[in-house]
Design a protein around this motif. Sequence first.
Motif, mmCIF file in Angstrom:
data_model
loop_
_atom_site.group_PDB
_atom_site.id
_atom_site.type_symbol
_atom_site.label_atom_id
_atom_site.label_comp_id
_atom_site.label_asym_id
_atom_site.label_seq_id
_atom_site.Cartn_x
_atom_site.Cartn_y
_atom_site.Cartn_z
ATOM 1 N N ALA A 17 0.923 -1.142 0.034
ATOM 2 C CA ALA A 17 -0.245 0.077 0.156
ATOM 3 C C ALA A 17 0.847 1.492 0.159
ATOM 4 C CB ALA A 17 -0.771 0.025 1.278
ATOM 5 N N LEU A 18 1.976 1.168 0.565
ATOM 6 C CA LEU A 18 2.695 2.304 0.659
ATOM 7 C C LEU A 18 3.768 2.345 -0.526
ATOM 8 C CD1 LEU A 18 3.780 2.023 4.735
ATOM 9 C CD2 LEU A 18 2.334 3.802 3.552
ATOM 10 N N LEU A 19 3.942 1.390 -1.132
ATOM 11 C CA LEU A 19 4.976 1.665 -2.301
ATOM 12 C C LEU A 19 4.641 2.582 -3.266
ATOM 13 C CD1 LEU A 19 6.155 -1.908 -3.071
ATOM 14 C CD2 LEU A 19 7.532 -0.013 -2.093
ATOM 15 N N ALA A 20 3.363 3.115 -3.428
ATOM 16 C CA ALA A 20 3.026 4.323 -4.291
ATOM 17 C C ALA A 20 3.608 5.331 -3.983
ATOM 18 C CB ALA A 20 1.579 4.283 -4.414
ATOM 19 N N GLY A 21 3.980 5.709 -2.682
ATOM 20 C CA GLY A 21 4.746 6.650 -2.118
ATOM 21 C C GLY A 21 6.110 6.654 -2.029
ATOM 22 N N CYS A 22 6.768 5.622 -2.515
ATOM 23 C CA CYS A 22 8.136 5.495 -2.181
ATOM 24 C C CYS A 22 8.691 5.142 -3.571
ATOM 25 C CB CYS A 22 8.393 4.421 -1.227
ATOM 26 S SG CYS A 22 7.814 4.457 0.439
ATOM 27 N N SER A 23 10.067 5.227 -3.862
ATOM 28 C CA SER A 23 10.803 5.031 -4.958
ATOM 29 C C SER A 23 11.402 3.923 -4.616
ATOM 30 C CB SER A 23 11.858 6.245 -5.389
ATOM 31 O OG SER A 23 12.540 5.848 -6.410
ATOM 32 N N GLY A 112 11.006 -2.526 -1.459
ATOM 33 C CA GLY A 112 11.409 -1.409 -1.998
ATOM 34 C C GLY A 112 11.535 -0.097 -1.054
ATOM 35 N N ILE A 113 11.275 -0.371 0.215
ATOM 36 C CA ILE A 113 11.624 0.907 1.131
ATOM 37 C C ILE A 113 12.930 1.363 1.078
ATOM 38 C CG2 ILE A 113 10.764 1.771 3.210
ATOM 39 C CD1 ILE A 113 8.565 0.896 1.533
ATOM 40 N N PRO A 114 13.350 2.729 0.826
ATOM 41 C CA PRO A 114 14.728 2.994 1.024
ATOM 42 C C PRO A 114 15.014 3.310 2.444
ATOM 43 C CG PRO A 114 13.236 4.550 0.341
ATOM 44 C CD PRO A 114 12.236 3.681 0.413
ATOM 45 N N ILE A 115 15.566 2.320 3.105
ATOM 46 C CA ILE A 115 16.178 2.311 4.425
ATOM 47 C C ILE A 115 17.591 1.770 4.623
ATOM 48 C CG2 ILE A 115 14.091 2.694 5.741
ATOM 49 C CD1 ILE A 115 15.628 -0.627 5.727
ATOM 50 N N THR A 116 18.319 2.118 5.480
ATOM 51 C CA THR A 116 19.583 1.519 6.015
ATOM 52 C C THR A 116 19.760 1.248 7.254
ATOM 53 O OG1 THR A 116 20.639 2.840 3.909
ATOM 54 C CG2 THR A 116 22.065 1.936 5.681
#
Length: 339
Positions: A17-23, A112-116
């Motif tokens: 659901a959240l991927l639409a707002g994440c690259s 695909g959530i851009p975290i480290t």
Amino acid sequence: MRTMRATLGAVALLMAALLAGCSSAASGPAKVSGEDIPDKPESGTFTMGIEPWLGYGAWWIAQDKKMFADQGLDTKITNFSEDAQINAALASGKIDSANIATHTAMKMIESGIPITAVLLEDQSEAADAIVANKRITSVAQLKGQQVAYEEGTTSEILLSYALKKNGMSLTDIKKVPMPAANVGAALLAGKVDVGVTYEPYLSDVKAKGKADLLFTAGEDPGLVSDVLVVRNDVIKEKPGQVLAMLKTWDQASGYLSEHPEEGQAIIAKNVGASPESLKSAFDGVKIYTLSESAELMQGSFAKTTVGDVSTAAKDAGILTKPVTAEQFLSDSFVKAATK
């Protein structure tokens, strides 16, 4: 919802659901070298999400002892009671960072959530375990047995790993899904012969003397562990704040080592329990100092343990494909903080 550690539960649906707002192109660890990290934190507030798990306890000590200010930080800690809430807040940019289980970080990367992950915080040694009645004395005897555990959680990670180590998989047992909090009661009532749970529920089972620990998370140190993850855009914009956060962890974990009774009392208060009720839990969890974290992130955790967690998570159906240390782990900040 796990009352003492974040679970995956509905993470897969949440992430979709959240991927639409994440690259998704921005996924993977943020690239930053030591010379690009300023010694002093940037101005502004650093926000962090946390759940009531004692492995994150150094942050509560830091808050209680005003250690964030010592490092020049204005840190806002937001408490969450459910994993879905903290994951949504992180993915949507409402918080800069979050304390989550290692396999949860892997699921975010896969989604695909851009975290480290910038810090290895803790590992369960004997606080997560497979328990069985007196009749079953080895993991090899689990084939065909009913096993109670909470799906999509660290319990499933541990069970999957133990079975594979003994030449089996989850398909070789009869799954009995239930909340981890109910596993002990089911075992003691004779409804199942085997269960997977964690503290403080383990202590309740052991106290009755009707079941023994069959396999603990300590069999593979770090298999059940937690990391501090930071959004990649925050790392790029505020690397000095991230470094100062790790220095704060170092100060707070050191305080816990030097003043265990007071430190544990602070942690217990924030978890919502008494220090006495968490004694076994504290004994079963290793909270890392910064130097210990740095050594592991540059050594066995990155080279071996991450692979074990990934394999167990994939076997359990939590991940659809392997996730490597190179995809989500960065030791740049622990190196900078310990030099």
